[in-house]
Enzyme design. Structure first.
Site, PDB file in Angstrom:
ATOM      1  N   GLU A   1      45.044  66.681  19.153  1.00 22.48           N
ATOM      2  CA  GLU A   1      44.673  65.190  19.144  1.00 22.48           C
ATOM      3  C   GLU A   1      45.427  64.598  18.190  1.00 22.48           C
ATOM      4  O   GLU A   1      45.274  65.243  17.027  1.00 22.48           O
ATOM      5  CB  GLU A   1      43.162  64.981  18.817  1.00 22.48           C
TER       6      GLU A   1
ATOM      7  N   TYR B   1      34.455  64.304  25.941  1.00 25.33           N
ATOM      8  CA  TYR B   1      34.185  64.790  24.394  1.00 25.33           C
ATOM      9  C   TYR B   1      32.532  64.595  23.970  1.00 25.33           C
ATOM     10  O   TYR B   1      32.281  63.424  24.089  1.00 25.33           O
ATOM     11  CB  TYR B   1      35.307  63.889  23.684  1.00 25.33           C
TER      12      TYR B   1
ATOM     13  N   ASP C   1      34.655  56.872  11.348  1.00 18.83           N
ATOM     14  CA  ASP C   1      35.130  58.187  10.623  1.00 18.83           C
ATOM     15  C   ASP C   1      34.492  58.216   9.096  1.00 18.83           C
ATOM     16  O   ASP C   1      34.386  57.073   8.516  1.00 18.83           O
ATOM     17  CB  ASP C   1      36.632  58.256  10.254  1.00 18.83           C
TER      18      ASP C   1
END
Lengths: 399, 263
Positions: B51, B176, B62
């Site tokens: 990735e 995912y 994040d």
């Protein structure tokens, strides 16, 4: 045409729900809870009672005679949101959202704040209902607005400094969203403006529409006619949407949003997203955004912490593109001048944010002389800005 | 080289009873010009899919490590064009598939149509857009789905079951699964319920299920490999690359692989 498209919470093509997957459930839950609350007489009655007894609504619509004389206009009015409890319009929204959070069984509240007014309003509502409250605030704003930091702490909130990025409202919002993603099951995030993913822009606007509903009835009472223009400052744009919304169907009323031109739009140091930005996605919605050629968000600048934001609410983007509202800007210098002039002319020290709307009327208000009354949304009072203005103008540190 | 497809990369591991290892790195970090070398080292160390993160000024999903890497990459002058250049350089001598990992705004600014064409031309196999959940923008989602890139979708522990089915139907390459609510970043422990959650996903999808968020040690990678088709490791690797360089990053990936094979 001027009504929003309800599909996926959009206003025309603007708005939407561009968020990490983890938040989708919470947004669905919030949307459902809000829809249920809107039709629940108990909810609206409780909110109305708080707005009357705790906030002090309705706020007056005051004829500003000497300001009018200064611009050569016989009827300039101030919608006095500065007289609300906590000193700004922000409390209208935080009370609504805290009532909603209670209905959803959330025990913890988070918020972001720029100038600190939304943080104070959130901390106030949380104190009233005994809810845990965490407010994210950029390090730079903590310096600019020390008084509001202490007010939040007095009210029992925890103020968490944000050190990342530009260390202002944009990064405080990022950090609040990160907290929400992490603690979404226990926590409600009270966004302070008409920004963020759906349903926030519409919901925050709805909680603020009381400003325009009152102002419309008050000007009809005072003048027997609608105003020629309604003027409000625009950062994220909640006071502006709040006062504009009731006038949107009145096509003869000009709606004018005033953005922060900072040091001048040509210098690149400004917060005028509608004037100088391009459509982009930040904080969950598509709207006008200050950004570079590579799609990175550009730092905003304004002397007023509350307008120092590179985005703007999606409904403003829609009103701009449809032409129903027009958007202009005033510089830091013009806003500071208006801050002083309103103090001397009317005995009112305005918030630096609201001073932008006053500055526009000082500059161009005379143009409306022949067309009818002008209503300015005086969104907040300037006590919080006194120390900052003294410092900016070379008087040193007062506190 | 002609790259392998993402499903082929998973299938090679599945055939021998193993899970795929999917390291994440932020392009342009820790050095603006080091990304192609890092990708090569990760591939050589046993990465099945890589990735590659396109840095963004406001990475709101994040944690601190990837935020810092994004800000440093941007300070070093990383642009979407430079990310694709690094990918192209890597692709010259590796067939390991690459998923581009991005926030939406840089792609919209680039122009989605142009970006998809350039990403394919540079040798990407998949695209994951953090802030483009299923149903948020049907026009853009369709544009990506019609490209040659696999559209990797996220499922969170908070995702409603009906929505999981919608997401599964709109996914290709792999699904995912975010192992916990929260932002990216290393965590000491994984959720006890992870195995059951992955099993529930497998019931509704044919595509492989990879798990990420918070996995930072060979033991954790082994535990996840025992229940999922793939293991994503991001922040722990980004931090290793930042503090100890490319070789240490490759050694870390080898250690993860060994842990997964032992487990």
């Amino acid at each position: 045409m001027t009504e929003e498209t309800t599909l996926q919470g959009r206003f025309g093509r603007f708005g939407g729900r561009y968020v990490p997957e983890t938040l989708m459930h919470a947004l669905d839950e919030l949307e459902a809870a809000y829809a249920a609350a809107q039709t629940d007489r108990g909810f609206t009655a409780e909110l109305d009672e708080l707005l009357a007894d705790f906030v002090g609504r309705p706020s007056p619509l005051q004829k500003a005679k000497r300001l009018g004389e200064a611009v050569g206009h016989p009827s300039v009015y101030l919608k006095r949101e500065d007289l609300n409890h906590t000193g700004a319009h922000k409390i209208n929204n935080t009370l609504g959202q805290v009532l909603l959070a209670r209905r959803m069984g959330k025990s913890r509240i988070i918020a972001e704040t720029g100038a600190g007014q939304h943080g104070v309003a959130t901390a106030t509502a949380c104190a009233l209902f005994d809810l845990e409250c965490v407010v994210y605030m950029g390090r730079e704003d903590i310096e600019r607005q020390a008084l509001n930091v202490y007010r939040m702490e007095l009210l029992g909130a925890e103020v968490r400094p944000v050190e990342s990025g530009t260390r202002t409202l944009k990064d405080a919002t990022n950090e609040a969203i990160r907290d929400w993603v992490t603690n979404v099951e226990s926590t409600h995030y009270i966004i302070g403006s008409v920004v963020g993913p759906a349903p926030f822009p519409r919901m925050v606007r709805d909680f603020q529409t009381v400003i325009g509903r009152e102002a419309r009835a008050q000007i009809l009472q005072a003048e027997g006619r609608l105003p020629a223009a309604v003027v409000a400052c625009v950062g994220g744009g909640s006071n502006a949407m709040g006062i504009f919304h009731a006038f949107v169907p009145d096509s003869e009323v000009e709606l004018i949003g005033v953005e922060a031109a900072g040091e001048g739009i040509a210098t690149g140091h400004h917060s005028a997203s509608l004037a100088a930005g391009d459509p982009g996605v930040l904080h969950g919605s598509l709207s006008y955004l200050l950004q570079d050629a590579d799609g990175q968000v550009a730092p905003a600048h304004s002397v007023s912490a509350g307008l120092d934001y590179p985005g703007v609410g999606p409904e403003h983007a829609f009103l701009k593109d449809t032409g129903r509202a027009s958007y202009t800007s005033v510089t830091d210098t013009e806003a500071l001048d208006a801050f002083h002039r309103l103090a001397r002319l009317e005995g009112i020290i305005p918030a630096l944010e609201s001073a932008h709307a006053v500055a526009y009327v000082l500059r161009d208000g005379g143009d409306f002389r022949a067309r009818g009354p002008v209503v300015i949304c005086l969104s907040g009072r300037g006590d919080k800005d006194v120390a900052h203005v003294a410092r900016v103008e070379g008087r040193g540190r007062l506190i | 080289m002609t790259p392998r497809s993402i499903s082929e990369a998973f299938e090679r591991r599945r055939a021998v009873g193993q899970a795929a290892l999917i390291p994440y790195v932020t392009a342009g970090h820790p050095r603006p010009d080091g990304t192609a070398d890092i990708l090569g080292a990760l591939a050589a160390a046993g990465a099945d899919v890589v990735e590659l993160g396109i840095p963004f000024s406001d990475p709101l999903a994040d944690g601190p490590t990837i935020q810092r890497s994004s800000f440093e990459a941007l300070r070093g002058g990383t642009t979407v064009h430079k990310v694709l250049d690094a990918l192209r350089a890597f692709r010259a001598d590796s067939d390991v598939p690459v998923v581009l990992f991005s926030y939406l705004n840089p792609l919209v600014r680039y122009g989605m149509e142009a970006f998809l064409a350039d990403a394919v031309r540079s040798g990407a196999q998949g695209l994951l857009v953090t802030d483009l959940p299923v149903g948020s923008d049907p026009g853009l989602e369709e544009e990506i789905a019609h490209s040659r890139l696999d559209l990797i979708r996220l499922v969170a522990p908070t995702t409603d079951p009906e929505r999981v089915e919608r997401i599964a139907a709109a996914s290709s390459g792999f699904l995912y699964y975010i192992s916990r609510t929260g932002v990216t970043g290393a965590r000491a422990s994984l959720r006890d319920s992870l195995a059951e959650e992955v099993r529930a996903l497998r019931r509704v999808t044919e595509v492989p299920v990879a798990v990420g968020f918070g996995i930072s040690t060979p033991d954790q990678a082994a535990a996840v490999a025992a229940v999922a088709d793939g293991v994503v490791v991001g922040s722990a690797l980004v931090q290793t690359l930042e503090e100890r360089g490319t070789d240490a990053g490759a050694t870390f990936v080898q250690a993860l692989r060994k842990g997964m094979d032992r487990g």
